[in-house]
Motif scaffolding. Structure first.
Motif, short mmCIF file in Angstrom:
data_model
loop_
_atom_site.label_atom_id
_atom_site.label_comp_id
_atom_site.label_asym_id
_atom_site.label_seq_id
_atom_site.Cartn_x
_atom_site.Cartn_y
_atom_site.Cartn_z
N PRO A 220 0.83 -1.21 0.00
CA PRO A 220 0.00 0.00 0.00
C PRO A 220 0.86 1.26 0.00
N ASN B 176 -4.08 1.28 -2.78
CA ASN B 176 -4.81 1.77 -1.61
C ASN B 176 -4.45 0.98 -0.36
N GLN B 177 -4.93 1.46 0.78
CA GLN B 177 -4.63 0.80 2.05
C GLN B 177 -5.18 -0.62 2.12
N ASP B 178 -6.21 -0.90 1.33
CA ASP B 178 -6.73 -2.27 1.31
C ASP B 178 -5.93 -3.16 0.35
N GLY C 106 1.88 -5.37 6.30
CA GLY C 106 1.88 -4.41 7.40
C GLY C 106 2.78 -4.77 8.56
#
Length: 278
Positions: free
Chosen positions: A52, A106-108, A206
């Motif tokens: 991301p 994107n963050q997803d 992450g």
């Protein structure tokens, strides 16, 4: 008289410590003894793992460009049946201007791809993403399997701590090794600890890793952390000489140590003191 000898003794210790520290300044010492066959077996730089926040440039091509026009951002077929392209513009993301032709993960973990909608990209290599996009286009939409080229446009690393020019450094080559990053940061300064450098790495899922690097050791060239990944952070910790400046030194002692400057100067000072006491 005793106080004078104490000063001289302290100066001697500082000079000897300086000599020892100088031995730790070189990088990958005696690297030339690493067998050639060992170096030859090292893997080449891996394809970056997308995450991301990455910006991608993706081009879809085929012998029939009209057929793949809907899958290229900014490309379209006009009313006359000709292939046209919209002039790119820029938008601001933080402190950076970004071309609207690029795809932001994107963050997803997904990108919004023309003609396909949401496509998951995080955790894949560029090659894997290219194959995934090609599989979704062919044969569902076109009769020929397209060529998909994916490029990472914002490969960057952060170098901070005891370096001459800390900052964020980018490359258009999609890859960077440790020494390239350090060179961009103006090299480690003399007070940087070569044996205690921290590498902070954020993975595509992450999770985070912290690794201690010793670039004085020649085996660092064989380390899996020699080649950097996107968004790596290098922190060069200060060595003991930098930490020692935190305590206040008596002005008289400081002046004496500055004057001495080295072993030869120290020897001359001792001889002079001995002559004065006779």
């Amino acid at each position: 008289m005793r106080s004078v000898y104490k000063i001289v003794f302290l100066a001697l210790l500082v000079s000897l410590a300086g000599c020892k520290a100088a031995k730790k300044v070189p990088y990958v010492e005696t690297a030339e003894v690493i067998p050639t066959e060992v170096l030859a077996q090292l893997s080449t730089v891996n394809d970056p793992i997308l995450a991301p926040g990455d910006l991608l440039n993706i081009d879809v091509s085929a012998s029939d460009m009209m057929a793949v026009a809907p899958f290229n951002r900014g490309m379209y077929v006009d009313d006359n049946g000709k292939l046209s392209k919209i002039s790119s513009t820029t938008s601001t993301q933080g402190s950076m201007e970004v071309s609207t032709e690029y795809y932001l993960i994107n963050q997803d973990g997904s990108i919004v791809f023309p003609g396909l909608g949401s496509v998951h990209a995080a955790g894949l290599t560029k090659q894997q993403l290219a194959e995934k996009i090609a599989d979704e286009i062919y044969p569902k939409y076109i009769k020929e399997r397209p060529n998909v080229d994916v490029r990472l446009m914002n490969f960057r690393v952060v170098v901070t701590g005891a370096v001459n020019s800390p900052g964020i450094y980018k490359t258009s080559t999609e890859r960077m090794n440790f020494f390239e990053a350090i060179a961009l940061a103006g090299d480690l300064n003399i007070k940087g600890d070569r044996e205690n450098i921290l590498l902070f790495r954020t993975n595509a899922d992450g999770s985070r890793e912290v690794h201690k690097l010793n670039i004085h050791d020649r085996d660092f060239l064989l380390s899996p952390y020699f080649n950097l990944q996107q968004n790596d952070i290098i922190y060069v910790t200060p060595n003991s000489s930098m930490a020692s400046t935190a305590w206040a030194m008596n002005p008289g002692v400081s002046a004496t140590l500055t004057y001495i400057g080295g072993i030869s100067s120290l020897a001359s000072l001792v001889i002079g003191i001995v002559n004065l006491t006779k």
